[in-house]
Design an enzyme around this catalytic site. Sequence first.
Site, mmCIF file in Angstrom:
data_model
loop_
_atom_site.group_PDB
_atom_site.id
_atom_site.type_symbol
_atom_site.label_atom_id
_atom_site.label_comp_id
_atom_site.label_asym_id
_atom_site.label_seq_id
_atom_site.Cartn_x
_atom_site.Cartn_y
_atom_site.Cartn_z
ATOM 1 N N GLU A 414 0.840 12.780 -6.019
ATOM 2 C CA GLU A 414 -0.583 12.472 -6.150
ATOM 3 C C GLU A 414 -1.183 13.497 -7.114
ATOM 4 O O GLU A 414 -0.920 14.696 -6.999
ATOM 5 C CB GLU A 414 -1.267 12.539 -4.785
ATOM 6 C CG GLU A 414 -2.788 12.428 -4.846
ATOM 7 C CD GLU A 414 -3.281 11.135 -5.497
ATOM 8 O OE1 GLU A 414 -2.774 10.059 -5.146
ATOM 9 O OE2 GLU A 414 -4.169 11.220 -6.375
ATOM 10 N N GLU A 483 -3.222 3.599 -8.536
ATOM 11 C CA GLU A 483 -4.499 3.824 -9.242
ATOM 12 C C GLU A 483 -4.324 3.937 -10.758
ATOM 13 O O GLU A 483 -5.129 4.573 -11.440
ATOM 14 C CB GLU A 483 -5.228 5.068 -8.702
ATOM 15 C CG GLU A 483 -5.583 4.999 -7.239
ATOM 16 C CD GLU A 483 -4.438 5.459 -6.351
ATOM 17 O OE1 GLU A 483 -3.602 6.241 -6.813
ATOM 18 O OE2 GLU A 483 -4.389 5.024 -5.186
ATOM 19 N N GLU A 507 -3.390 -1.611 2.266
ATOM 20 C CA GLU A 507 -3.989 -0.401 2.832
ATOM 21 C C GLU A 507 -5.477 -0.556 3.140
ATOM 22 O O GLU A 507 -5.998 0.135 4.010
ATOM 23 C CB GLU A 507 -3.786 0.781 1.891
ATOM 24 C CG GLU A 507 -4.532 0.632 0.565
ATOM 25 C CD GLU A 507 -4.257 1.768 -0.409
ATOM 26 O OE1 GLU A 507 -3.273 2.498 -0.223
ATOM 27 O OE2 GLU A 507 -5.025 1.913 -1.382
#
Lengths: 703, 703
Positions: A414, A483, A507
């Site tokens: 991330e 993303e 999600e």
Amino acid sequence: MRKHLFVLLLAAAHPAAALPTPPLSASLAKVKLTFALGADGRPTYAVAYGNRVVVNTSRLGVALQGGSGFDGPLVLAGSDVKDVDETWQPAWGEVKNIRNHYQQLTVHLRQPAAPGRRLDVVFRVFADGVGFRYEFPRQLALGNFVVSDELTEFALPADHQAFWIPGDYDSNEYLYTHSRLSAVDSAPQVKASTEIAVRDAPDAQAVATPLMLKADNGLYVNIHEAAQVNYPAMQLHVDGASHRLTARLVPDAVGNKAFLHAPSRTPWRTIIVSDKAPDILASKLILNLNEPSKIADPSWIKPMKFVGVWWEMQVGKSDWKYAESADTLDARGQLIPTGRHGANTANVKRYIDFAAQHGIAGVLVEGWNVGWEDWFGNWKENVFDFVTPYPDFNVQQISDYAKSKGVKMLMHNETSGAATNYEQHLDTAYQFMNKYGYPAVKTGYVGRIIPRGEHHDGQWMSNHYVRVAEMAAKHHVAVDMHESVRPTGLSRTYPNWMASEAGRGNEYNAFSVGSPPEHETIMPFTRFMGGPMDYTPGIFKLKNYEPTGKRQVHTTLAKQLALYVTLYSPLQMAADLPENYNEHLDAFQFIEDVPVDWDDTRILAAEPGDYLTTVRKAKGKNEWYLGSITDENARAQPVKLDFLPPGQRFEATVYADGKDADWQKNPASYQITKQVVTSKSALTLQLAPGGGAAVSFRPLPAK
Amino acid sequence: MRKHLFVLLLAAAHPAAALPTPPLSASLAKVKLTFALGADGRPTYAVAYGNRVVVNTSRLGVALQGGSGFDGPLVLAGSDVKDVDETWQPAWGEVKNIRNHYQQLTVHLRQPAAPGRRLDVVFRVFADGVGFRYEFPRQLALGNFVVSDELTEFALPADHQAFWIPGDYDSNEYLYTHSRLSAVDSAPQVKASTEIAVRDAPDAQAVATPLMLKADNGLYVNIHEAAQVNYPAMQLHVDGASHRLTARLVPDAVGNKAFLHAPSRTPWRTIIVSDKAPDILASKLILNLNEPSKIADPSWIKPMKFVGVWWEMQVGKSDWKYAESADTLDARGQLIPTGRHGANTANVKRYIDFAAQHGIAGVLVEGWNVGWEDWFGNWKENVFDFVTPYPDFNVQQISDYAKSKGVKMLMHNETSGAATNYEQHLDTAYQFMNKYGYPAVKTGYVGRIIPRGEHHDGQWMSNHYVRVAEMAAKHHVAVDMHESVRPTGLSRTYPNWMASEAGRGNEYNAFSVGSPPEHETIMPFTRFMGGPMDYTPGIFKLKNYEPTGKRQVHTTLAKQLALYVTLYSPLQMAADLPENYNEHLDAFQFIEDVPVDWDDTRILAAEPGDYLTTVRKAKGKNEWYLGSITDENARAQPVKLDFLPPGQRFEATVYADGKDADWQKNPASYQITKQVVTSKSALTLQLAPGGGAAVSFRPLPAK
């Protein structure tokens, strides 16, 4: 002297003499493309499907910063036509062979006055649509340049129905709206979508692509792009009155669109069209428009299923973070653990054990590395270093244990949106994966982008994603980008870029009001048109999985199984917790069995927003898997089994909704039945409201 | 529970009880600092030198994005005073030992109402000035935050004379203007300075630091900053009427100033003051305010002189680029050479030979790597890869040849402003330097910055420079940064960051109208206050060096020699061409002899804009070197030699202007004389208009 010689050569290649007047055209099957220069000298195109208009006369052009762009009158300097019919094999995918059959029309244009810059427009006409792009040939009058606007239009002939999400520079994770084009107004939705971390949609009439349209005359039209490299994502501004869509490019930090240098080219603008909805899903037009693989030997790229320490954080059972906050320190300055950290060695081993027992190839672990106490929402650059585990995550021990069990660990990187920080650590991060044997990485960009002012879907970030894919390829690591910009078929060129999120995945059922039952019938016509999505299907505990007890997944359990067929990804998660799977191991058998790589795929029935039935043949095996889903309405889906090879007997295992199943009231009701079938058999699948069915077909020995 | 415990501990450390009323003060020698809360609760400070005001009551404060910053009333929560007197040794420098002697006053402030955030202001009062900074202690009410403005003021008591350049976000390469503060208006200069590649100076009343001021009461005041890390550069907005200067921070791409997380701190704001101009130059206040070296063993960092394939491109004798343009290709698609490429193996060997013959340690080569055909002005990201040489630059052969001659090659990494691109290649670039034995690199940032919208002097780039210095340190490479932010003493912390350009160097005499004779008398009081500059002195061919024949260097030859003493850098170039040095090898002897690392330095005479005489003792040797320069006025500079150790005889070699020397009419006239001197001797140096003198003092055997 040499320089002047070069000028003469260029001039010779494109004689100045006037050429036959447009219109020019190209066609294949029912699809016809027409190019013309308007009375004002501006280039236009139009597309027809048989005698039906797909796109009316629409403007083409590119405006450049500083003027002298291709937004004024142009003259025709020549044209070429060629026919191509070839077949290629993807490294992995929904089919084994892909036919690339098109007629290409290249139109050479030139500015009538100084500086006399040249622009080519290349059209490829397929049986199922058209792709076109702008090419800027090598020329002395055009070196480095900045695109200030792309003028491409899609003049639709009527007020079509549209399945759309807002044209947001930073997110594709919106719910789809089904409305007429004239009703497009994203402002209220953008404002209300507080579950989406970063939103920036300044034009309420702009929508994202892929845009799925349905005309009242029965045509299905999909507009997207292919091979989006070194260029921002295209969004579409909708003129509700004229039904004219205009390209809007995602800007950079100071409002530029793209920095290019001739020779170069834009992505392909794609228009897929058919009078049958399933043809849209079966189209390989976008993949065909991408460049062949840059990875000469892709044999190290392995499609796989995986479980992961992830959903338990999404539902609040554990945390990504190790301590309450970055300031929760003990006397020695060390983080004080909350005791709720999911990515601890013992818990990870539990997932490895489950994967090993059920033949699931991989285990993903999020929250394994230092930084999660303070990772989100601060536009902060140095959150993660991608190599430092929390004290309770023993990377060597976990790596050894997974290896002993024949399971692969999936890395998680991330970035919190700080792409600059990720690039600074890229070498080290991928060396770390190699050291510990991670074959794949899930990346994430939750947060506003750094470089500050850049957007997830702009040119700079688009180049970043490619850089990451290339770095990963160099290290023989596969990538699953979350993303990121939505895909445009680049997995053909970078087959290790196996999946992206870039859409509203399962999600959202964990941390928001979720997505309605129709959602998964729209996604294949929109988000999935560009490539695989890590949708994370396979939730078995559909209610009471999170503290409030108010949320639920908007499908039945059987529909979760069907998604493994209807939503394609070569990296496919079994997203629920081992303990939840252990309560339904008979149903989990389908997840164990279903492949992630296929020889063939057929869309048996499809209507965006309503239903979808897909059947696929396992790669290199005489096995077939079928998924059928519906929206909020119950449905009886007849299925002829003529896709099966004739003269052979198969055992069909049907994972169906229970008779009393209902996504809202009774989602976990399912029934599993087995029967012997042949290619002459037929099934009728009873789909509950928000339901689905999954079927495996395995060959039986000849009698 | 633990979290609450932590809150209580913090509260205990800073009791809420009201403390004695300000003002608080600290002082050392003649310098006195006073802190007070104004009637409105806002913090202020003032500085005096003896009975003369340096800074009148001036506001302190920091505004935060989203409000609740430190721009409103605050209450005093405590204060501490401590005295420090220590001595440290720099890795290299102008002196061997540096005394760090100050009184520190820390003022603890708190917001009177919720959220009750805390701010410390730390003052260090030295004998020659004051440094102060804001510190944001660890606290629950302040985690991540964004500085939207710094409110620091410097309320000057009168309309001082100022030596200033525009407050430009991207360049420090302007000519200095000598004017009253009330006359500051940079707009015409910024507009006219077309010789500077990137200019962005939106506030015509803003000036850069270091800002040199001279009061009519005889005080010299210098305002700058120290340890500018993780924070943008500070510029000063001048209110011409009130003589109040206000901090202006260079913004990021979208207007933010700095992203911070408590605990953290700003750079030090520095005010150096004396009634003697030489004291300003001798001050070590800025170095003292920097953190000690992060490099435990700096023994691999070697000060050195170097020659280079560089000035010949500046004067148009050869090119950086290899082909005419990136489009000048032969039939095989290879660049067609112009034949004017400077960085070719044979030419480089010529420089290596010269360096070896004259004991010059290094050779720099610019234009050695692919990309120079299309490197500038296009805000383009991927211009250079930092490892691919042009076909005529044989890196292995050059590396071997240099090694055989005992010469070190200096790497050149021009980024064209694309810092993102450099960071992507950083690992590879420094591995390349290690592979071929390059001990140092000259970096460059000519062009608009990428990330687009960021500035050379903003927080992001400031962090970039530190990242580069750290990466270089990891690889045992020294760095000389060009077009970087101007230095603030960080060479103490990163001694491998040996020099920067970040100012108007000698090169402007090559490609522009140049800099007037006073320029080098101002630079030590401004640009050099923060640290060494790669000024590139040593031009011997002072006229007729470029095609137009109209330009000339604005000094005499003797002054070029003097600059090796008056302008300090541990990386010092002998910038002219070997063939030009070969015409004046007697004068070049001084460049051969002069060291780049010193035991001691004394400023014998100095007045900004007029003259400067500096003498230094060679590191570890009983040798002294003196440089004396003047502006456009001839001057007789008396020099007492009482800096020499008593009772010893020295041979003084005086490199002086010829009797008829004049920078404009007869710059190359010089005379070299030798004489025996002792500490009781005196010299009178006759400096021509725009002239100078250099003197070496070498010990003679005792009689």
